[in-house]
Design a protein around this motif. Structure first.
Motif, PDB file in Angstrom:
ATOM      1  N   TYR A   1       0.832  -1.212   0.000  1.00 44.26           N
ATOM      2  CA  TYR A   1       0.000   0.000   0.000  1.00 44.26           C
ATOM      3  C   TYR A   1       0.865   1.259   0.000  1.00 44.26           C
ATOM      4  O   TYR A   1       0.614   2.201  -0.775  1.00 44.26           O
ATOM      5  CB  TYR A   1      -0.914  -0.022   1.224  1.00 44.26           C
ATOM      6  CG  TYR A   1      -1.734   1.233   1.411  1.00 44.26           C
ATOM      7  CD1 TYR A   1      -2.931   1.407   0.737  1.00 44.26           C
ATOM      8  CD2 TYR A   1      -1.295   2.259   2.258  1.00 44.26           C
ATOM      9  CE1 TYR A   1      -3.688   2.564   0.900  1.00 44.26           C
ATOM     10  CE2 TYR A   1      -2.036   3.420   2.426  1.00 44.26           C
ATOM     11  CZ  TYR A   1      -3.232   3.567   1.745  1.00 44.26           C
ATOM     12  OH  TYR A   1      -3.965   4.713   1.909  1.00 44.26           O
TER      13      TYR A   1
ATOM     14  N   ARG B   1      -0.944   1.288 -10.234  1.00 46.27           N
ATOM     15  CA  ARG B   1      -1.010   0.657  -8.918  1.00 46.27           C
ATOM     16  C   ARG B   1      -1.177  -0.857  -9.005  1.00 46.27           C
ATOM     17  O   ARG B   1      -0.819  -1.577  -8.081  1.00 46.27           O
ATOM     18  CB  ARG B   1      -2.131   1.270  -8.081  1.00 46.27           C
ATOM     19  CG  ARG B   1      -3.548   1.013  -8.557  1.00 46.27           C
ATOM     20  CD  ARG B   1      -4.528   1.714  -7.625  1.00 46.27           C
ATOM     21  NE  ARG B   1      -5.919   1.319  -7.886  1.00 46.27           N
ATOM     22  CZ  ARG B   1      -6.953   1.711  -7.137  1.00 46.27           C
ATOM     23  NH1 ARG B   1      -6.736   2.508  -6.093  1.00 46.27           N
ATOM     24  NH2 ARG B   1      -8.177   1.323  -7.419  1.00 46.27           N
TER      25      ARG B   1
ATOM     26  N   CYS C   1      -4.257  -4.241  -4.971  1.00 47.41           N
ATOM     27  CA  CYS C   1      -5.001  -3.056  -4.555  1.00 47.41           C
ATOM     28  C   CYS C   1      -6.467  -3.199  -4.970  1.00 47.41           C
ATOM     29  O   CYS C   1      -6.786  -3.367  -6.145  1.00 47.41           O
ATOM     30  CB  CYS C   1      -4.380  -1.818  -5.206  1.00 47.41           C
ATOM     31  SG  CYS C   1      -5.045  -0.272  -4.599  1.00 47.41           S
TER      32      CYS C   1
ATOM     33  N   GLY D   1      -8.646   0.848  -2.753  1.00 46.62           N
ATOM     34  CA  GLY D   1      -7.325   1.280  -2.308  1.00 46.62           C
ATOM     35  C   GLY D   1      -6.684   0.388  -1.269  1.00 46.62           C
ATOM     36  O   GLY D   1      -5.472   0.443  -1.075  1.00 46.62           O
TER      37      GLY D   1
ATOM     38  N   VAL E   1      -5.012  -2.840   0.139  1.00 50.87           N
ATOM     39  CA  VAL E   1      -4.301  -3.984  -0.436  1.00 50.87           C
ATOM     40  C   VAL E   1      -4.757  -5.239   0.297  1.00 50.87           C
ATOM     41  O   VAL E   1      -4.621  -5.345   1.518  1.00 50.87           O
ATOM     42  CB  VAL E   1      -2.779  -3.807  -0.330  1.00 50.87           C
ATOM     43  CG1 VAL E   1      -2.063  -5.065  -0.809  1.00 50.87           C
ATOM     44  CG2 VAL E   1      -2.339  -2.605  -1.161  1.00 50.87           C
TER      45      VAL E   1
END
Length: 526
Positions: free
Chosen positions: A266, A277, A408, A418, A420
């Motif tokens: 994260y 990401r 994620c 958002g 993880v």
């Protein structure tokens, strides 16, 4: 059988003399083998020092001649320089060198030019090569030792993908890295085009297409969990910033080890805005393989026969081992089929109390038990989990199978965006992972997954504590311009007296509305 090795500087006339004498012996003696090593003048001193240190010899000049013990093994027997080699040849074989000085000088010039041409040819060959750059951090970790061979021989990134391997560790580990580099080069894999060592993260991550982070920041006995998480965060955030600056924008980063993998992943995502990401992932497969092995032992099948076993949640924290959809191939039961045939693993185990209690305990303690038996942390199984994960990520996973991966979230299974979290994934498309989104969760699974989410959130709260509004932010005052004079007069009359806020809230409808909106807004943001 005699094997003589002659090594020297390319421009050395005495090397030329020893070389010609060796050629003469090789032509006239059927069981005589000759091997030559030519070094450029700038490289000679370092090469000679390393060779002598490795073999325990004392020799300071060019050339150096030794006999390899082909028939008995061993480090070889040092003969000496050009003069000693001439005495050796005459004593053993009755052959002398008849080379004059002019011929020696002429041949030494030819040797030098030949070496220059060879080096140039090798450089041109490397220039035509287009390897991908792969970095392994904390490279003196035994796990690194367990994966280099697989990477070099093409098992991970493909049989036709050339590799430039970057090995990163601290300054005090550079000598060990040098030995690791030498051994990696001795593997003689065609695909391993370059091996470099460094303690500089910028050099290590530059132009990389894949990065494996083996760093394990062990929690010290006197260190509480919060301090440990913060130390991990600082360490991996620094990595992320450097990767963001110098690595390729499509670099794939795999985090491993025994630390807070979810939180570390994260933090790297937060500090590398230029990298997608989805390219930062945490390794769940080591625990997944542990869990598969326990089932395989129970059913007496090969571990590879247990598939679709999923790890949900916090990899090295609170996680849920999901056997519900797992299947087993090769089970010796009443029903048989082709290799593709499988049976539900829970039905084959058929022992619910064991699956709910003993099984979970066996999975939790398996790593500890291996460490106790080995007298050191297991590295081969960890290396296998890393290489198989990278292979699937790079080249695609087997069709029809699910694996576990900490990624994620985008809101899957009510996990907040958002966060993880370890999900079931497939990697059928090369270079990508996809979360399996059609799994029906039982109430028991929902409860277990919720507990794992709380564990991840508690780690996140260490770094980002939930906001607690100060008391002064709990109310809002609005003043109508028409009432300004009246308010000022009231303030003067009641100077020194304490205003009753609660009564003001009750008598002002506007304030009641604002208070309600403010409370709702604060709850949302929290």
């Amino acid at each position: 059988m005699a094997k003589i090795v002659i090594a020297g500087k390319s421009e050395c006339p005495y090397y030329a003399r020893a070389e010609l004498l060796g050629d003469k012996l090789a032509r006239n003696l059927p069981n005589f083998q000759l091997h030559k090593i030519v070094q450029q003048p700038d490289d000679w001193e370092k090469w000679l020092k390393n060779t002598c240190n490795e073999r325990g010899w004392q020799h300071m000049k060019s050339p150096i001649v030794w006999r390899e013990l082909v028939d008995r093994g061993g480090k070889g027997v040092l003969i000496g320089g050009a003069n000693e080699f001439q005495e050796y040849a005459f004593g053993y074989y009755g052959i002398q060198s008849d080379q004059v000085s002019n011929d020696m000088n002429l041949i030494s010039k030819e040797n030098k030019q030949y070496k220059i041409d060879i080096v140039k040819e090798e450089a041109e060959f490397k220039a035509r090569s287009n390897p991908i750059h792969v970095c392994i951090t904390c490279a003196t970790n035994p796990v690194c030792y367990a994966i280099i061979n697989s990477i070099g021989q093409g098992d991970v990134f493909g049989k036709h993908t050339e590799i430039a391997l970057h090995l990163l560790d601290t300054n005090d580990k550079l000598e060990e890295l040098e030995g690791l580099k030498m051994e990696a080069e001795d593997l003689a894999h065609d695909l391993l085009r370059e091996v470099s060592i460094t303690s500089d993260t910028k050099d290590a991550f530059k132009n990389c297409s894949a990065i494996v982070l083996l760093d394990d920041l062990t929690q010290n006995p006197e260190e509480d969990k919060s301090a440990w998480i913060k130390r991990n965060s600082s360490h991996f955030s620094a990595y992320a910033k450097m990767i963001n600056d110098v690595a390729l924008k499509n670099v794939k980063v795999l985090l491993t080890g025994n630390g807070p993998i979810n939180m570390n992943t994260y933090m790297m995502i937060q500090n590398a805005p230029n990298i997608p990401r989805q390219n930062f992932v945490g390794l769940s497969r080591r625990i997944e393989n542990n869990a598969k092995a326990v089932v395989a032992e129970r059913l007496k099948v090969n571990t590879s026969g247990v598939v679709d076993l999923i790890i949900w949640g916090n990899v090295n924290g609170e996680h849920f081992v999901d056997l519900a959809r797992s299947r087993v191939h090769g089970y010796d039961g009443a029903i048989w089929g082709p290799p593709s045939f499988s049976l539900p693993a829970p039905e084959m185990v058929w022992d619910k109390p064991w699956m709910e209690k003993d099984y979970i305990e066996l999975v939790k303690t398996r790593h500890e038990k291996m460490t106790e038996n080995l007298k050191h942390a297991p590295s081969m199984s960890a290396g296998g989990a890393i290489t198989s994960m990278l292979e699937h990520w790079w080249n695609g996973s087997p069709s029809g199978q699910m694996f576990s991966l900490a990624v994620c979230s985008e809101g899957w299974y009510n996990i907040p965006d958002g966060i993880v979290f370890s999900f079931p994934v497939t990697m059928v498309s090369k270079g990508y992972w996809n979360v399996v989104q059609d799994i029906e969760l039982s109430e028991e699974m929902k409860t277990a997954i919720s507990a794992t989410l709380q564990d991840i959130q508690s780690e996140k709260d260490v770094l980002f504590p939930p906001p607690t509004p100060p008391p002064t932010e709990s109310k809002v005052t609005i003043i109508d311009p028409k009432d300004t004079e009246q308010q000022e007069e009231k303030t003067e009359n009641s100077e020194g007296e304490k205003q009753d806020d609660s009564e003001g809230e009750k008598t002002d409808p506007k304030l009641d509305t604002i208070e309600e909106e403010k409370t709702g807004s604060t709850t949302e943001s929290t």
